[in-house]
Motif scaffolding. Structure first.
Motif, PDB file in Angstrom:
ATOM      1  N   ARG A 195      11.361  15.592   2.286  1.00  0.00           N
ATOM      2  CA  ARG A 195      11.050  14.197   1.980  1.00  0.00           C
ATOM      3  C   ARG A 195      10.236  13.554   3.086  1.00  0.00           C
ATOM      4  O   ARG A 195       9.255  12.870   2.848  1.00  0.00           O
ATOM      5  CB  ARG A 195      12.350  13.385   1.906  1.00  0.00           C
ATOM      6  N   VAL A 199       5.374  12.096   4.092  1.00  0.00           N
ATOM      7  CA  VAL A 199       4.681  10.875   4.525  1.00  0.00           C
ATOM      8  C   VAL A 199       4.135  10.957   5.943  1.00  0.00           C
ATOM      9  O   VAL A 199       3.456  10.051   6.393  1.00  0.00           O
ATOM     10  CB  VAL A 199       5.601   9.634   4.420  1.00  0.00           C
ATOM     11  N   LEU A 202       0.585   9.965   7.010  1.00  0.00           N
ATOM     12  CA  LEU A 202       0.135   8.578   7.140  1.00  0.00           C
ATOM     13  C   LEU A 202      -0.279   8.254   8.562  1.00  0.00           C
ATOM     14  O   LEU A 202      -1.142   7.419   8.794  1.00  0.00           O
ATOM     15  CB  LEU A 202       1.250   7.619   6.711  1.00  0.00           C
ATOM     16  N   LEU A 212      -2.633  10.830   0.927  1.00  0.00           N
ATOM     17  CA  LEU A 212      -2.150   9.524   0.475  1.00  0.00           C
ATOM     18  C   LEU A 212      -2.878   8.425   1.244  1.00  0.00           C
ATOM     19  O   LEU A 212      -3.367   7.451   0.658  1.00  0.00           O
ATOM     20  CB  LEU A 212      -0.640   9.434   0.710  1.00  0.00           C
ATOM     21  N   PHE A 228       2.070  10.676  -5.792  1.00  0.00           N
ATOM     22  CA  PHE A 228       3.468  10.279  -5.982  1.00  0.00           C
ATOM     23  C   PHE A 228       4.202  11.274  -6.875  1.00  0.00           C
ATOM     24  O   PHE A 228       5.326  11.670  -6.591  1.00  0.00           O
ATOM     25  CB  PHE A 228       3.541   8.880  -6.621  1.00  0.00           C
TER      26      PHE A 228
ATOM     27  N   GLN B 129      10.616   8.056  -0.517  1.00  0.00           N
ATOM     28  CA  GLN B 129      10.733   7.673   0.873  1.00  0.00           C
ATOM     29  C   GLN B 129      10.571   6.167   1.033  1.00  0.00           C
ATOM     30  O   GLN B 129       9.773   5.551   0.346  1.00  0.00           O
ATOM     31  CB  GLN B 129       9.564   8.339   1.622  1.00  0.00           C
ATOM     32  N   ILE B 131       8.971   4.647   3.196  1.00  0.00           N
ATOM     33  CA  ILE B 131       7.578   4.338   3.528  1.00  0.00           C
ATOM     34  C   ILE B 131       6.742   4.137   2.264  1.00  0.00           C
ATOM     35  O   ILE B 131       5.949   3.202   2.153  1.00  0.00           O
ATOM     36  CB  ILE B 131       6.973   5.489   4.352  1.00  0.00           C
ATOM     37  N   ILE B 132       6.945   5.027   1.300  1.00  0.00           N
ATOM     38  CA  ILE B 132       6.155   4.937   0.074  1.00  0.00           C
ATOM     39  C   ILE B 132       6.486   3.655  -0.676  1.00  0.00           C
ATOM     40  O   ILE B 132       5.604   2.940  -1.153  1.00  0.00           O
ATOM     41  CB  ILE B 132       6.407   6.182  -0.799  1.00  0.00           C
ATOM     42  N   ILE B 135       4.844   0.773   1.011  1.00  0.00           N
ATOM     43  CA  ILE B 135       3.415   0.634   0.693  1.00  0.00           C
ATOM     44  C   ILE B 135       3.243  -0.171  -0.589  1.00  0.00           C
ATOM     45  O   ILE B 135       2.439  -1.108  -0.666  1.00  0.00           O
ATOM     46  CB  ILE B 135       2.775   2.031   0.538  1.00  0.00           C
TER      47      ILE B 135
END
Lengths: 250, 270, 287
Positions: A195, A199, A202, A212, A228, B129, B131-132, B135
């Protein structure tokens, strides 16, 4: 007395709320539903043709999580043994240091670790792996040292009574008792790391997050949708695997 | 129990392998090895960049040894204020919302349609997450702590409702049975049989979540959702490693304090 | 020959567990150690191999003075002293064979034991012992797959794998039903006879002790208050050891055939299992 406590909690909540929202521009907030609708409409239809470009970042994401977890294991195991009351060489001096390592590692989110590491060793998969490893040390070591502290002391006593050395007692009495917990913790953390590694890109630490970030920068919402969905599938897949493995161990 | 001195005893023994089928065992070992080789092989490392960066690493460690709390103190204060208020409000709201959803997601007391809806909410919240989610919320609500508050509340729901539902499913049936035998309605069963059993754990979980929310609040600022993360990000961007170190030290201290306090409160509740 | 001289133990909490305990165990002699809970039986046998460090006094085994030994010497002494435990204390997740071979740990180096490459004669001996205690069919099973009686047999085999000069046995039957208890006691006494092995058996069941051992030592608050043949255990002596009670039923039990109705009070002490919910909470808090 209890009511007073609740009242204090409510007052505290209201106070926090006031402080938090003092700079909020409510016009933007009231605008939110239409914003959401706007984003929603722009996210569809997803741009499926983007998928081939995501395969390599996906592979990187998996590697960041897996290698990061493995790297964390190497560092977490000694820390756990130094932190557990029944195996630490010194409760007064070494244990607090081990506990400090654990709490520092745990307090700092992997994304912040990634931020630091990207600055130090440069953007890329390596920074992601190390970030995941640093964040996981505390997690794994904490659960592991708790498992070590919970072992059945009579088994240790029995092996010690045969005249075994310290190392042999570890191998025969301690390790077999913590092995299932250890495997469970590792797989559990790997699942979480999948998970988190989605991210890390970023901030430049490689993987799906990189794509992303690129897509968000150019407001390419149809691509964001695809990312996503891919993240969702990956997360569900890793959760399924970790559940399977933990089931097999117990 | 026959003694058989004539038959010599075997002189070798090896531990039975963990995976019994040999082909499966070797396939798994080989596969793992192959994966490791491929994965490690695919890491591209720019060693000159790493070498150059080491000097920054040294500066960062120096920053940790001599953290600079003063020059960015104003920003740190604002960031911390946002982080802490965000943590408190989102935990309170998240807990309040997750209680009904948690009850709805417990198979032993919720009817099937309610169960399905609540489980779906939980799954949705858990899959993404923070973070997502942040956003998306930033895009909707604009920059600032309100988006962070929404994010953390949303994440709290998935976490807490799931654990709460599982706790309710694990409760001692005999107590619920006893209450049911008195002819109590559904609501009475929840308040008399389930609430007392689940309450101490709910308090414990809420405190854990408070701790987690604080730690998360320190990152979602990176994508603009307010809190100390934004300050940290700025400090890093400007290469002010001593200020960044100061922020990290504050985060660690607050987490330690929270852990200590929550241990204290949990002991007091039980 | 085992000789205890003025052995005393005071715990850090200030509890006086043993006071001036002295006695000698001759080769081949099996001694039953009886006394109420908290009399110091467990402490006494653990002081002999120094799993509990005695406060003062000496323990001699043959010509070794165990109490004066440093770490290395103590390990060499421990490997000559087999120990059998109340809750078996097997390493649950290891196989039966590994548990038995762990009796050899004092004799082999770390890497040999790590790779489970024990000397051939040790492996053969382990097979022989498992055959002797009737577990040949269970060699590769995990210890936690066995019944209580079977586990205690593994415990016996492990102690014997040490080639001991002395057996210390701590409540071997406390977790077993009456029938299995008798089988285990019989096995222990037989084996001690076969090998001329001296043993000290802590036992709370007086009737069982009377039935199987030839010498009994009674311990009361850390003092030896009786030392003699089981026939000497009359109401007066039992009162001295355990306190006032109607002892007639216990004494009659010495005619060792009618004892099935004597319910064994020891039940397996439940290991406190962490509940599933508590475990989840612990795991969850760390995400």
């Amino acid at each position: 007395m209890l009511w007073l406590g609740w009242l204090a909690l409510i007052a505290f909540f209201v106070f926090c709320w006031q402080v938090m929202t003092q700079n909020t521009i409510w016009a933007f907030v009231s605008d939110a539903p239409s914003q959401a609708g706007d984003i929603g409409s722009r996210m569809f239809p997803p741009r499926w043709s983007y998928i081939p470009q995501l395969l390599e970042p996906l592979w990187d994401t998996m590697n960041i999580a897996t290698l990061g977890t493995l790297l964390a294991l190497f560092m977490a195991i000694p820390v756990a043994f130094l932190a557990a009351r029944n195996t630490t060489p010194s409760v007064r001096f070494i244990r607090p240091i081990a506990l400090l390592i654990i709490v520092s590692s745990r307090s700092i989110n992997s994304l912040i670790w990634a931020l630091l590491l990207v600055a130090i060793i440069g953007p890329g998969v390596l920074a992601g792996i190390v970030a995941i490893a640093f964040r996981s040390i505390g997690f794994i070591a904490k659960l592991l040292y708790e498992a070590i502290e919970e072992i059945d002391a009579s088994q240790v006593e029995a092996v010690a009574a045969t005249g075994a050395t310290k190392a042999q007692i570890m191998d025969y009495a301690v390790v077999p008792q913590i092995l299932p917990a250890f495997a469970g913790i590792t797989v559990f953390r790997w699942d979480i790391n999948i998970r988190e590694s989605t991210v890390l890109g970023l901030v430049g630490a490689g993987g799906l997050g990189l794509r992303l970030q690129e897509s968000l920068n150019v407001l390419a919402w149809p691509q964001v949708t695809v990312i996503f969905m891919l993240i969702l599938i990956t997360v569900l897949f890793s959760e399924w695997i970790s559940a399977k493995v933990r089931h097999a161990i117990i | 129990m026959t003694m058989s001195p004539d038959v010599p005893f075997r002189e070798t023994w090896s531990r039975p392998p963990f995976i019994k089928r040999a082909w499966l065992r070797w396939t798994l070992y080989g596969g793992a090895l192959l994966y490791l080789a491929l994965a490690i092989g695919s890491i591209e490392v720019n060693w000159t960049r790493v070498w150059d960066g080491l000097d920054r690493g040294v500066r960062f460690i120096e920053g940790f040894l001599v953290p600079d709390f003063t020059s960015r103190w104003e920003d740190i204060l604002v960031g911390m204020e946002e982080s802490l208020t965000m943590t408190v409000t989102s935990t309170v709201v998240g807990v309040l919302i997750s209680i009904p959803i948690g009850i709805g997601a417990a198979r032993n007391i919720a009817p099937l349609p309610v169960y399905a809806v609540c489980r779906a909410i939980v799954a949705l919240s858990r899959s993404f997450q923070e973070i997502i989610v942040a956003i998306l919320f930033v895009a909707m609500f604009g920059f600032g702590p309100l988006a962070g508050f929404m994010t953390l509340s949303f994440a709290t729901i998935g976490f807490l409702a799931k654990l709460l539902a599982e706790d309710i499913e694990d409760i001692d049936e005999s107590q619920a049975e006893a209450i049911r035998a008195t002819g109590a309605g559904w609501w009475q069963i929840v308040t008399y049989a389930i609430q007392p059993q689940v309450m101490p754990r709910l308090v414990g979980l809420s405190l854990y979540r408070l701790d987690i929310n604080f730690r998360e609040s320190s990152v979602i600022g990176i994508v603009g959702a307010g809190g100390i993360g934004a300050t940290l990000n700025t400090a890093m961007d400007r290469y002010e490693y001593d200020s960044a170190a100061a922020i990290l030290i504050i985060i660690i201290l607050i987490v330690m304090a929270a852990e200590y306090l929550s241990g204290f409160v949990r002991k007091w509740v039980q | 020959m085992l000789r205890l001289t003025n052995l005393s133990k005071v715990y850090a909490t200030g509890d006086r567990a043993l006071t001036d305990v002295s006695f000698t165990v001759e080769p081949g002699q099996v001694v039953g150690l009886i006394g109420p809970s908290g009399a110091g039986k467990s402490t006494l046998i653990r002081c002999i191999n120094r799993l509990v460090e005695p406060t003062s006094g000496q323990v001699h085994l043959g010509d070794m003075e165990i109490t004066g030994m440093r770490r290395h010497g103590l390990r060499r002494a421990r490997r000559r002293i087999g120990m059998i435990f109340q809750e078996y204390a097997l390493v649950e997740r290891l196989t039966v064979m590994e548990n038995v071979l762990s009796g050899q740990l004092g004799y082999v180096g770390f890497w040999r034991s790590f790779f489970r490459k024990f000397p051939p004669e040790a492996v053969a001996n382990a097979y022989r012992l498992l055959d002797r205690v009737g577990l040949s069919a269970h060699v590769d099973k995990r210890a936690d797959a066995l019944s209580g009686g079977q586990r205690q047999r593994v415990g016996i085999a492990r102690a014997l794998a040490q080639n001991p000069d002395l057996l210390l046995i701590d409540e071997p039957t406390a977790s077993l039903d009456p029938k299995t208890s008798r089988q285990i006691m019989r096995l222990i006494v037989e084996i001690c006879d076969e090998r001329g092995l001296p043993a000290i058996i802590n036992i709370h069941d007086v009737a069982l002790a009377q039935q199987f051992v030839r010498r009994i030592i009674g311990l009361q608050s850390g003092h030896v208050v009786f030392d003699g043949s089981p026939d000497g255990l009359d109401a007066e002596v039992l009162t001295k050891i355990y306190g006032e009670e109607d002892w007639s039923a216990t004494i009659r039990k010495t005619d060792d055939d009618v004892d099935e109705d004597l319910a064994d009070e020891g039940e397996p002490a439940g290991v406190v299992q962490e509940t599933e919910a508590a475990r989840r909470e612990r795991m969850a808090g760390l995400t």
